[in-house]
Write a protein that holds these residues in place. Structure first.
Motif, mmCIF file in Angstrom:
data_model
loop_
_atom_site.group_PDB
_atom_site.id
_atom_site.type_symbol
_atom_site.label_atom_id
_atom_site.label_comp_id
_atom_site.label_asym_id
_atom_site.label_seq_id
_atom_site.Cartn_x
_atom_site.Cartn_y
_atom_site.Cartn_z
ATOM 1 N N GLU A 161 11.730 8.772 -16.175
ATOM 2 C CA GLU A 161 11.820 7.735 -15.143
ATOM 3 C C GLU A 161 10.457 7.098 -14.882
ATOM 4 O O GLU A 161 10.346 5.876 -14.703
ATOM 5 N N ARG A 162 9.443 7.921 -14.882
ATOM 6 C CA ARG A 162 8.089 7.390 -14.679
ATOM 7 C C ARG A 162 7.691 6.467 -15.824
ATOM 8 O O ARG A 162 7.097 5.405 -15.607
ATOM 9 N N LEU A 163 8.031 6.852 -17.039
ATOM 10 C CA LEU A 163 7.713 6.009 -18.204
ATOM 11 C C LEU A 163 8.437 4.670 -18.126
ATOM 12 O O LEU A 163 7.840 3.611 -18.368
ATOM 13 N N ILE A 164 9.714 4.707 -17.777
ATOM 14 C CA ILE A 164 10.479 3.459 -17.676
ATOM 15 C C ILE A 164 9.892 2.546 -16.610
ATOM 16 O O ILE A 164 9.751 1.333 -16.799
ATOM 17 N N SER A 165 9.520 3.131 -15.461
ATOM 18 C CA SER A 165 8.928 2.329 -14.388
ATOM 19 C C SER A 165 7.611 1.695 -14.837
ATOM 20 O O SER A 165 7.351 0.509 -14.575
ATOM 21 N N LEU A 166 6.781 2.462 -15.537
ATOM 22 C CA LEU A 166 5.505 1.921 -16.018
ATOM 23 C C LEU A 166 5.721 0.791 -17.023
ATOM 24 O O LEU A 166 5.045 -0.239 -16.973
ATOM 25 N N GLN A 206 0.826 -1.206 0.000
ATOM 26 C CA GLN A 206 0.000 0.000 0.000
ATOM 27 C C GLN A 206 0.865 1.262 0.000
ATOM 28 O O GLN A 206 0.575 2.251 -0.691
ATOM 29 N N LEU A 207 1.943 1.225 0.774
ATOM 30 C CA LEU A 207 2.848 2.370 0.828
ATOM 31 C C LEU A 207 3.524 2.603 -0.527
ATOM 32 O O LEU A 207 3.655 3.742 -0.993
ATOM 33 N N LEU A 208 3.937 1.524 -1.200
ATOM 34 C CA LEU A 208 4.575 1.661 -2.514
ATOM 35 C C LEU A 208 3.590 2.164 -3.562
ATOM 36 O O LEU A 208 3.951 2.976 -4.426
ATOM 37 N N LEU A 209 2.348 1.698 -3.501
ATOM 38 C CA LEU A 209 1.358 2.145 -4.480
ATOM 39 C C LEU A 209 1.010 3.615 -4.288
ATOM 40 O O LEU A 209 0.661 4.305 -5.254
ATOM 41 N N SER A 210 1.098 4.084 -3.078
ATOM 42 C CA SER A 210 0.799 5.500 -2.845
ATOM 43 C C SER A 210 1.824 6.408 -3.510
ATOM 44 O O SER A 210 1.541 7.571 -3.815
ATOM 45 N N THR A 211 3.034 5.895 -3.734
ATOM 46 C CA THR A 211 4.082 6.665 -4.422
ATOM 47 C C THR A 211 4.251 6.211 -5.874
ATOM 48 O O THR A 211 5.257 6.541 -6.506
ATOM 49 N N SER A 212 3.294 5.416 -6.409
ATOM 50 C CA SER A 212 3.314 4.924 -7.802
ATOM 51 C C SER A 212 4.531 4.062 -8.098
ATOM 52 O O SER A 212 5.008 3.999 -9.233
ATOM 53 N N GLU A 213 5.035 3.365 -7.075
ATOM 54 C CA GLU A 213 6.159 2.443 -7.279
ATOM 55 C C GLU A 213 5.595 1.059 -7.608
ATOM 56 O O GLU A 213 5.577 0.150 -6.781
ATOM 57 N N PHE A 214 5.114 0.925 -8.850
ATOM 58 C CA PHE A 214 4.438 -0.324 -9.226
ATOM 59 C C PHE A 214 5.411 -1.493 -9.329
ATOM 60 O O PHE A 214 5.074 -2.620 -8.966
ATOM 61 N N VAL A 215 6.600 -1.241 -9.831
ATOM 62 C CA VAL A 215 7.560 -2.336 -9.994
ATOM 63 C C VAL A 215 7.968 -2.896 -8.646
ATOM 64 O O VAL A 215 8.013 -4.120 -8.443
ATOM 65 N N GLY A 216 8.254 -2.000 -7.660
ATOM 66 C CA GLY A 216 8.596 -2.484 -6.333
ATOM 67 C C GLY A 216 7.458 -3.250 -5.692
ATOM 68 O O GLY A 216 7.677 -4.280 -5.037
ATOM 69 N N ALA A 217 6.225 -2.766 -5.870
ATOM 70 C CA ALA A 217 5.074 -3.478 -5.300
ATOM 71 C C ALA A 217 4.905 -4.848 -5.938
ATOM 72 O O ALA A 217 4.641 -5.850 -5.247
ATOM 73 N N LEU A 218 5.066 -4.917 -7.248
ATOM 74 C CA LEU A 218 4.929 -6.211 -7.935
ATOM 75 C C LEU A 218 6.043 -7.163 -7.533
ATOM 76 O O LEU A 218 5.807 -8.371 -7.351
ATOM 77 N N ILE A 221 -2.377 0.396 -16.078
ATOM 78 C CA ILE A 221 -2.964 0.730 -17.384
ATOM 79 C C ILE A 221 -3.556 2.141 -17.343
ATOM 80 O O ILE A 221 -3.373 2.944 -18.275
ATOM 81 N N ALA A 222 -4.256 2.453 -16.249
ATOM 82 C CA ALA A 222 -4.810 3.808 -16.132
ATOM 83 C C ALA A 222 -3.691 4.851 -16.049
ATOM 84 O O ALA A 222 -3.783 5.932 -16.649
ATOM 85 N N GLU A 223 -2.628 4.515 -15.328
ATOM 86 C CA GLU A 223 -1.504 5.438 -15.212
ATOM 87 C C GLU A 223 -0.816 5.646 -16.570
ATOM 88 O O GLU A 223 -0.435 6.759 -16.927
ATOM 89 N N PHE A 224 -0.679 4.565 -17.339
ATOM 90 C CA PHE A 224 -0.059 4.698 -18.662
ATOM 91 C C PHE A 224 -0.947 5.510 -19.600
ATOM 92 O O PHE A 224 -0.447 6.298 -20.413
ATOM 93 N N SER A 225 -2.264 5.322 -19.520
ATOM 94 C CA SER A 225 -3.171 6.124 -20.344
ATOM 95 C C SER A 225 -3.045 7.601 -19.997
ATOM 96 O O SER A 225 -3.005 8.471 -20.883
ATOM 97 N N THR A 226 -2.965 7.901 -18.697
ATOM 98 C CA THR A 226 -2.803 9.293 -18.273
ATOM 99 C C THR A 226 -1.485 9.870 -18.756
ATOM 100 O O THR A 226 -1.410 11.018 -19.224
ATOM 101 N N TYR A 227 -0.433 9.049 -18.663
ATOM 102 C CA TYR A 227 0.883 9.519 -19.128
ATOM 103 C C TYR A 227 0.856 9.805 -20.634
ATOM 104 O O TYR A 227 1.370 10.837 -21.087
ATOM 105 N N ALA A 228 0.265 8.878 -21.428
ATOM 106 C CA ALA A 228 0.202 9.066 -22.883
ATOM 107 C C ALA A 228 -0.588 10.327 -23.221
ATOM 108 O O ALA A 228 -0.198 11.105 -24.119
ATOM 109 N N VAL A 270 13.774 -0.100 -23.304
ATOM 110 C CA VAL A 270 13.438 -0.925 -22.135
ATOM 111 C C VAL A 270 13.208 -2.378 -22.559
ATOM 112 O O VAL A 270 13.685 -3.320 -21.917
ATOM 113 N N VAL A 271 12.494 -2.562 -23.663
ATOM 114 C CA VAL A 271 12.249 -3.925 -24.152
ATOM 115 C C VAL A 271 13.554 -4.618 -24.500
ATOM 116 O O VAL A 271 13.771 -5.793 -24.174
ATOM 117 N N PHE A 272 14.460 -3.895 -25.132
ATOM 118 C CA PHE A 272 15.747 -4.493 -25.497
ATOM 119 C C PHE A 272 16.606 -4.764 -24.270
ATOM 120 O O PHE A 272 17.394 -5.718 -24.262
#
Length: 980
Positions: free
Chosen positions: A384-389, A308-320, A359-366, A479-481
């Motif tokens: 950095e946010r894009l790479i994390s997403l 919950q703490l990681l999601l509040s700071t949008s740290e999706f990779v760490g939470a996953l 997905i919602a965060e990526f839509s907002t970013y785009a 990132v994919v490469f």
């Protein structure tokens, strides 16, 4: 049963050619009693002082107690000696195991030994012959010593004679009474017939048959007993082996007793204390494992608050990562713990929630990235946010996230055009937005400069838009490469670990082998040492109790400390450029094929962005072209528009790396319409000029002379308008082209300008080269055909109202055609330089046009000659040879010739004038010759001949007196008939 041939003595031969062997002693014929081979492995018994032979002969209790040995076998000697399946008795004991063919197997002759014949022993026989004769004499004198052998031979011969009495059918291997033929042969039915009067005789025959069979049985039993007596020593040999076996068993029993005593001592001295240490060590390890398990449970208990703490700071990779680690721990380390029975499903639901949030965060970013102000700035928004997403979406296998970006691209492209139109319309005061509501209608009210500026602004916005998209997509592809490269490194690392594990397994196998061979036991008595590699392996195992494979719940200290602080540090470090590698975990189970396909789809998305911009631009163009606006553009405006569109197309191709055909196709379509309108306007203009042309020589303005001069310099282009001070030059009488004077009409001057406009248009719009070539060919053909109709066909009489077509009109028309022919090769070279090699076949149109023009010029020349020809025919038909001289006919002819010369001399070059008058002179001579022949005037020097000569001299003098014809060779002698 047949006796063995190998057991019978060899009879001596009395022949002189026979070979003799040295007689062996009777005691040496039989094999000595041999003991059974030692099949037991050599094992140390622990008694150093004992005899080494005892160690070798004793069986190994350690090795052989679970393995079958020869001592487990049980043999029935009578069964071995009386095997009914064998066709004959075996010569020794080993054929019992190795089969009948052991004795009688034929040996294949060796390839390395020569074939020995009787000739090889010839020298030997010559040397031994005297000795043989002496031996024969001595043998006859001395009594034989081998009485036993002779008795044995006699007995053998007697046995063979007795066996020969037994019928051969009993000796066959396939003897079976079940066979009807065999049964009838052994027991004939004739002995059992009960016919009348023969009963007593049949009973006697049956009794005789029974006695005969009994006799055969006795013979066989006697021979069997004889053979058993011959093999008695083999029986005693087996008994002796039995005694030796008992001795081996007694020694084995002593060795076992000694070994058990040693094992008891080893157990007390070496094992009890070590086992106690191991038991205590195992207890300690279990306590450590229990402590680690409790510590791990406490860490897992803090997973949900940390997520919950990681999601509040949008740290999706760490939470996953934390969720994946916790689930792995629950499945492996904490499986079956009752207090965590619902935690797995809660984490799965939390993971699904994170998917939706990403997905919602990526839509907002785009949306934010594409809709920010389109300034001259192509920086990536929050990289950095894009790479994390992207890492988070790849981790969750959401490989279609690029489609969200594609949808946002379409909406943004629409908004860009709409916003540009709104901004431009708001700055134009002439457009009332309250009256005209629709943007399309507002756009159609713009004039060309306003609309062109709007299009230019849209293209510039789209260029920045594509550059921004390219930067963002390149970051995603990188990132994919990175993930793809990480997969490759992981595979290489796994291959290296497999190789190392194979080496370690080989060391473990060696240690196990040494242990199995008793090396550690002998080491306790000081008989050997461990290898260095084995000692190291053993020490490592003793010092790392957690590496024991006996417990699957063992967990090392670093694996248990997965708290929230470590996850935060990992996520915070991942946003730095050097921390991108830390984001790539080993749990991204994406195949190389999926990653490569995703990278290709992202690249294809960039191509789609280019196509979207082109498609929106095409719709914008079509909306403005509905009222025919683009078709009404003049050449300069369309060229400017074409250059702008070509520049935008090249920019998009350079940015995206692929051609988009929609805008190019729209430009080509508009270019085709422009070409059609361009051609129709100029063709109509040329038609009007020709219809109003009076075919009189026109003055050449200075601007047309400058135009021709620019073409003479090797470039085809319309010269720029010069200042007014230079426009005061007077027009010239002739057009000077490369030093030659051309008298032209006004239509041809304008035609040359039109031709140069075609060439200039090709330079400005290269895509319409082929169409322009076709249209220009059509224009040149039209001028040729229409001028022919007006001049040669006398169409100008009705169209313009000319009274007649004069020779001056004809000569001027010819000179105009020659001027056009002069420029055709230049035009051809201009188009050839701009055509593709596969389009060079279109240049044949210029060849056809050149031929048509030359034919037209030739027809005009022929027309001029025909005019004079008809005049000569009319005047010379009335010619009479009489005074005065010169006659009126010749005066009239010379007058007409002078008028012809006066009409064409200033229009045609001197060479063409001379050639034309030579043809006219030839026509004149032909008509004069015909008239003289009609008047019967011959070249006889008479009065008539003199009058004709005077007239001809007058004609010649007047003709050569004309300007430019003084050197003309008239050859007037041809007017007279040649004498035959």
């Amino acid at each position: 049963m047949a006796s063995s041939h190998s057991s019978s003595p060899v009879p001596q031969s009395n022949s002189s050619d026979a070979f003799f062997k040295k007689e062996m002693d009777a005691t040496k014929r039989f094999r000595p009693v041999q003991s059974l081979p030692d099949v037991c492995p050599k094992e140390p018994t622990g008694n150093v002082a004992c005899d080494p032979s005892n160690l070798c002969d004793s069986p190994s209790l350690v090795v052989d107690q679970q393995r079958w040995t020869i001592y487990h076998s049980k043999v029935n000697l009578p069964a071995a000696l009386n095997d009914p399946r064998l066709a004959k008795r075996e010569s020794d004991f080993f054929t019992k195991t190795w089969g009948v063919d052991f004795v009688d197997t034929e040996v294949t002759p060796s390839f390395y030994l020569p074939q020995i014949t009787k000739e090889h022993f010839a020298l030997y026989l010559q040397e031994i012959a005297p000795r043989e004769r002496v031996h024969e004499r001595c043998k006859n004198i001395c009594t034989p010593k081998d009485t036993f052998d002779r008795t044995l031979l006699h007995t053998h011969d007697k046995s063979r004679t007795d066996l020969e009495q037994v019928p051969k059918i009993f000796m066959k291997p396939d003897f079976a009474l079940e066979d009807s033929l065999t049964f009838n042969t052994v027991l004939p039915w004739s002995h059992f017939s009960t016919a009348g009067g023969k009963g007593n005789r049949d009973a006697a025959s049956s009794k005789l048959l029974q006695e005969k069979l009994s006799h055969y049985l006795d013979i066989v039993e006697v021979n069997i007993a004889h053979q058993i007596s011959l093999r008695s020593e083999a029986f005693f040999h087996a008994m002796t082996s039995q005694h030796e076996l008992q001795d081996y068993l007694r020694k084995t029993s002593q060795a076992v007793k000694l070994l058990r005593e040693k094992i008891s001592k080893i157990d007390k001295v070496m094992c009890e204390g070590s086992l106690r240490v191991l038991r205590l060590s195992l207890t300690r390890n279990n306590c450590i494992k229990a402590y680690n398990k409790l510590k791990l449970m406490a860490t897992v208990h803090q997973t949900q608050p940390t997520v919950q703490l990681l999601l509040s700071t949008s740290e999706f990779v760490g939470a996953l990562d934390l969720i994946a680690t916790t689930q792995e721990v629950l499945q492996q380390e904490l499986q079956g713990i009752h207090s965590f029975r619902h935690l797995g499903s809660q984490l799965c639901e939390l993971e699904k929630l994170i998917d939706k949030m990403m997905i919602a965060e990526f839509s907002t970013y785009a949306r934010n990235d594409l809709n920010r102000p389109l300034e001259d700035d192509c920086q990536i928004l929050e990289e950095e946010r894009l790479i994390s997403l992207v890492f988070g979406l790849l981790k969750q296998r959401k490989l279609n996230f690029y489609e969200i970006y594609g949808d946002e691209m379409i909406n943004t492209a629409k908004n860009i055009i709409k916003q540009c139109v709104v901004n431009t319309v708001s700055q134009i005061e002439e457009i009332d937005t309250e009256v005209v509501v629709k943007l399309a209608d507002q756009m159609r009210m713009m004039n060309f400069p306003q609309w062109f500026d709007l299009l230019k602004n849209i293209f510039s916005k789209f260029t920045i838009f594509l550059k921004r998209i390219k930067a963002t997509l390149n970051t995603i592809r990188s990132v994919v490469f990175l993930v793809l490269d990480k997969n490759q490194k992981n595979r290489d690392l796994e291959d290296t670990l497999q190789k190392n594990s194979a080496k370690e397994s080989s060391v473990d196998t060696e240690v196990a082998y040494l242990t199995h061979e008793g090396m550690f036991i002998s080491d306790a008595f000081g008989e050997g040492e461990l290898p260095a590699g084995a000692a190291d392996t053993t020490s490592q195992r003793n010092t790392s109790p957690n590496s024991e494979p006996c417990s699957s719940d063992s967990v090392s200290e670093p694996e248990c400390t997965t708290d929230s602080s470590s996850s935060k540090e990992q996520t915070s470090s991942s946003v730095t450029p050097g921390g991108v590698e830390m984001m790539i975990g080993d749990d991204m189970k994406l195949t190389d094929l999926e990653l490569v396909r995703l990278a290709n789809n992202i690249q294809e998305l960039l191509y789609n962005a280019s196509d979207i911009c082109h498609d929106r631009s095409v719709k914008f163009l079509m909306a403005r072209a509905k009222d025919g606006f683009l078709e009404k553009l003049n050449s300069n405006e369309f060229v400017t528009l074409s250059r702008l569109m070509e520049g935008f197309i090249l920019d998009t191709e350079q940015i995206c790396g692929r051609k988009s055909m929609s805008l190019r196709g729209a430009l080509q379509s508009q270019a085709n319409r422009f070409v059609n309108r361009f051609h129709e306007e100029r063709k109509t203009k040329l038609s009007l000029l020709l219809d109003n042309e009076r075919w009189k020589q026109a003055e050449v303005p200075a601007e047309f002379q400058d135009l021709v001069d620019s073409v003479s310099d090797g470039r085809i282009s319309l010269p720029e308008k010069k200042p007014a001070a230079t426009e005061e030059r007077k027009p010239a009488e002739f057009l000077i082209v490369e030093g030659q004077k051309y008298a032209t009409v006004g239509t041809v001057l304008l035609l040359i300008r039109i031709i140069l406009e075609y060439c200039q248009c090709v330079d400005n719009i290269p895509s319409i080269t082929t169409d322009m070539l076709t249209r220009l060919s059509d224009l040149l053909k039209y001028f040729n055909s229409r001028s022919c109709q007006l001049v040669l066909g006398a169409g100008a009489l009705q169209v313009v109202g000319l009274k007649t077509i004069t020779t001056k009109n004809l000569a001027l028309s010819s000179r105009c055609l020659q001027l056009i022919v002069h420029y055709i090769p230049i035009i051809r070279a201009h188009f050839e330089a701009r055509l593709q090699p596969k389009q060079f076949s279109m240049l044949r149109h210029f060849d056809h046009i050149t031929k048509d023009y030359h034919d037209h010029i030739a027809e005009i020349s022929a027309k001029l000659v025909a005019i004079m020809d008809s005049l000569f025919d009319k005047l010379l038909s009335k010619y009479e040879v009489k005074a005065p001289v010169p006659s009126a006919c010749f005066r009239n002819i010379c007058k007409q010739m002078a008028k012809m010369h006066e009409a064409i001399y200033d229009l045609l070059p001197e060479e063409q004038t001379q050639m034309l008058f030579l043809r006219i002179n030839a026509s004149y001579k032909l008509h004069l010759k015909r008239q003289l022949a009609h008047l019967n005037v011959v070249n006889d020097g008479g009065p008539l001949n003199g009058l004709v000569t005077s007239d001809v001299a007058f004609y010649t003098g007047n003709l050569q007196a004309l300007k430019g014809l003084n050197n003309l060779d008239l050859n007037m002698a041809e007017i007279w008939e040649q004498k035959r």
